[in-house]
Write a protein that holds these residues in place. Sequence first.
Motif, mmCIF file in Angstrom:
data_model
loop_
_atom_site.group_PDB
_atom_site.id
_atom_site.type_symbol
_atom_site.label_atom_id
_atom_site.label_comp_id
_atom_site.label_asym_id
_atom_site.label_seq_id
_atom_site.Cartn_x
_atom_site.Cartn_y
_atom_site.Cartn_z
ATOM 1 N N ASP A 50 -28.198 56.450 43.022
ATOM 2 C CA ASP A 50 -28.587 57.091 44.152
ATOM 3 C C ASP A 50 -28.828 56.151 45.265
ATOM 4 N N THR A 51 -29.540 55.024 45.078
ATOM 5 C CA THR A 51 -30.047 53.769 45.647
ATOM 6 C C THR A 51 -29.394 52.323 45.864
ATOM 7 N N GLY A 52 -28.859 52.316 44.510
ATOM 8 C CA GLY A 52 -28.564 50.651 44.328
ATOM 9 C C GLY A 52 -29.409 49.986 43.956
ATOM 10 N N ILE A 53 -30.824 50.451 43.881
ATOM 11 C CA ILE A 53 -31.763 49.679 43.138
ATOM 12 C C ILE A 53 -31.919 49.692 41.586
ATOM 13 N N GLU A 54 -32.121 48.451 41.056
ATOM 14 C CA GLU A 54 -32.332 48.656 39.488
ATOM 15 C C GLU A 54 -33.822 48.647 39.281
ATOM 16 N N LEU A 55 -34.265 49.332 38.657
ATOM 17 C CA LEU A 55 -35.919 49.593 38.314
ATOM 18 C C LEU A 55 -36.127 48.858 37.047
ATOM 19 N N GLN A 56 -36.876 48.068 36.998
ATOM 20 C CA GLN A 56 -37.606 47.273 35.885
ATOM 21 C C GLN A 56 -38.928 47.460 35.739
ATOM 22 N N TRP A 57 -39.374 47.837 34.438
ATOM 23 C CA TRP A 57 -40.878 48.060 34.330
ATOM 24 C C TRP A 57 -41.239 47.561 33.208
ATOM 25 N N VAL A 58 -42.818 47.470 33.151
ATOM 26 C CA VAL A 58 -43.539 47.159 31.873
ATOM 27 C C VAL A 58 -44.377 48.219 31.850
ATOM 28 N N ALA A 59 -44.604 48.735 30.500
ATOM 29 C CA ALA A 59 -45.321 49.785 30.090
ATOM 30 C C ALA A 59 -46.730 49.338 29.503
ATOM 31 N N ALA A 60 -47.675 49.287 30.080
ATOM 32 C CA ALA A 60 -49.026 48.617 29.480
ATOM 33 C C ALA A 60 -50.154 49.398 29.515
ATOM 34 N N GLY A 61 -50.379 50.903 29.981
ATOM 35 C CA GLY A 61 -51.237 51.426 30.119
ATOM 36 C C GLY A 61 -52.040 51.422 31.734
ATOM 37 N N THR A 62 -52.510 52.386 32.020
ATOM 38 C CA THR A 62 -52.845 52.512 33.559
ATOM 39 C C THR A 62 -53.897 51.210 33.781
ATOM 40 N N GLY A 63 -54.773 50.942 33.216
ATOM 41 C CA GLY A 63 -55.776 49.975 33.490
ATOM 42 C C GLY A 63 -55.042 48.392 33.470
ATOM 43 N N ALA A 65 -51.768 48.385 34.270
ATOM 44 C CA ALA A 65 -50.869 48.573 35.502
ATOM 45 C C ALA A 65 -51.655 48.256 36.717
ATOM 46 N N LEU A 66 -52.764 48.825 36.786
ATOM 47 C CA LEU A 66 -53.699 48.228 37.949
ATOM 48 C C LEU A 66 -53.755 46.984 37.990
ATOM 49 N N ALA A 67 -54.022 46.228 37.188
ATOM 50 C CA ALA A 67 -54.426 44.905 37.023
ATOM 51 C C ALA A 67 -53.434 43.976 37.624
ATOM 52 N N LEU A 68 -52.076 44.561 36.889
ATOM 53 C CA LEU A 68 -50.826 43.990 37.464
ATOM 54 C C LEU A 68 -50.539 44.110 38.999
ATOM 55 N N GLY A 69 -50.988 45.299 39.517
ATOM 56 C CA GLY A 69 -50.909 45.359 40.962
ATOM 57 C C GLY A 69 -51.894 44.769 41.663
ATOM 58 N N ARG A 70 -53.083 44.590 41.053
ATOM 59 C CA ARG A 70 -54.025 43.740 41.885
ATOM 60 C C ARG A 70 -53.597 42.319 42.070
ATOM 61 N N ASN A 71 -52.968 41.928 40.730
ATOM 62 C CA ASN A 71 -52.402 40.240 40.875
ATOM 63 C C ASN A 71 -51.053 40.188 41.482
ATOM 64 N N CYS A 72 -50.646 41.189 42.257
ATOM 65 C CA CYS A 72 -49.324 41.110 43.053
ATOM 66 C C CYS A 72 -48.181 40.873 42.183
ATOM 67 N N ASP A 73 -48.140 41.317 40.919
ATOM 68 C CA ASP A 73 -47.102 41.139 39.745
ATOM 69 C C ASP A 73 -45.913 41.960 39.936
ATOM 70 N N VAL A 74 -46.539 43.151 40.520
ATOM 71 C CA VAL A 74 -45.235 44.219 40.408
ATOM 72 C C VAL A 74 -45.447 44.880 42.183
ATOM 73 N N SER A 75 -44.577 45.600 42.288
ATOM 74 C CA SER A 75 -44.434 46.118 43.620
ATOM 75 C C SER A 75 -44.600 47.749 43.778
ATOM 76 N N ILE A 76 -44.780 48.336 42.456
ATOM 77 C CA ILE A 76 -45.206 49.565 42.452
ATOM 78 C C ILE A 76 -45.799 50.136 41.018
ATOM 79 N N LEU A 77 -46.606 51.106 41.151
ATOM 80 C CA LEU A 77 -47.341 51.667 39.842
ATOM 81 C C LEU A 77 -46.932 53.115 39.684
ATOM 82 N N PHE A 78 -47.069 53.429 38.511
ATOM 83 C CA PHE A 78 -46.404 54.934 38.029
ATOM 84 C C PHE A 78 -47.455 55.142 36.981
ATOM 85 N N VAL A 79 -48.637 55.832 37.315
ATOM 86 C CA VAL A 79 -49.996 55.709 36.390
ATOM 87 C C VAL A 79 -50.673 56.996 36.669
#
Length: 273
Positions: A50-63, A65-79
């Motif tokens: 639908d968008t042309g965007i390739e979604l890549q993810w790391v599954a790490a548990g919410t805690g 995942a939030l740390a990866l977000g704080r460190n600017c390692d990803v652009s979005i969270l699904f938690v």
Amino acid sequence: MLVLAALLAIQIVMLGASLSAGAPVLRMATTTSTDNTGLLDYLAPLFQKDTGIELQWVAAGTGRALALGRNCDVSILFVHAPEAEKKFINKGYGVNRREVMYNDFIVIGPKKDPARIKGLSVPAALKTVTHKKVIFVSRGDDSGTHNKELSLWKAAALPVPDKKKWYVQTGQGMLATVNVAAERSGYTLVDRGTYIKYESQAQGNPPLVILVEGDNSLMNQYSVIAINPARCKGVTYNYALGFIGWITSPKAQKHIADFRLQGKQLFIPNAEK
């Protein structure tokens, strides 16, 4: 406004995709249940179509995942830890949090139910487990499920039994933790989607069965959060908005509702329009 921004972001992304040989990439951190169940494997190709965007993810548990977000390692969270997510937003790490879907947590255990907790309330079940000192397996990893479990011990007016021999902490994802509980003939807390996956892997006859369910305290809400571009200059904010707009759209919400294993629905979409 968010929807309009998301649609604009999608248009920008699609333009970018048309100008580039490779698909643009959105990097996401997520809880293990969205990965273990196969939901993301199912949604990612539909999102890219639908968008042309390739979604890549790391599954790490919410805690984590939030740390990866704080460190600017990803652009979005699904938690799925609403209280931790609100603190994340209030501290300026994330923006545009949107609820996407829910299911519920359940307490599972051996078919013979040696502690006799079947049908009890959550507080009564935990008090019985504590009194009888039967094996209880915890993720122990600051995940959304672990946070929920800690809140349930607190609501039952019980200390977290993290020093007790019968309380086993795996530090692993949800499906791995369920398998440890099965190997130890123990009890554990699991989200219903992961349990259905576990049940399907056992051809509908798993060693651990549902013993406690239906309590309002067992609600399990999943949300998406864009990482704040004002803090993290390298994030693909427009792609994140594109995913938020897409996953909360009626079309993607129907995809979530249609995702089933053995005829059972794993997640219930509940994004507000």
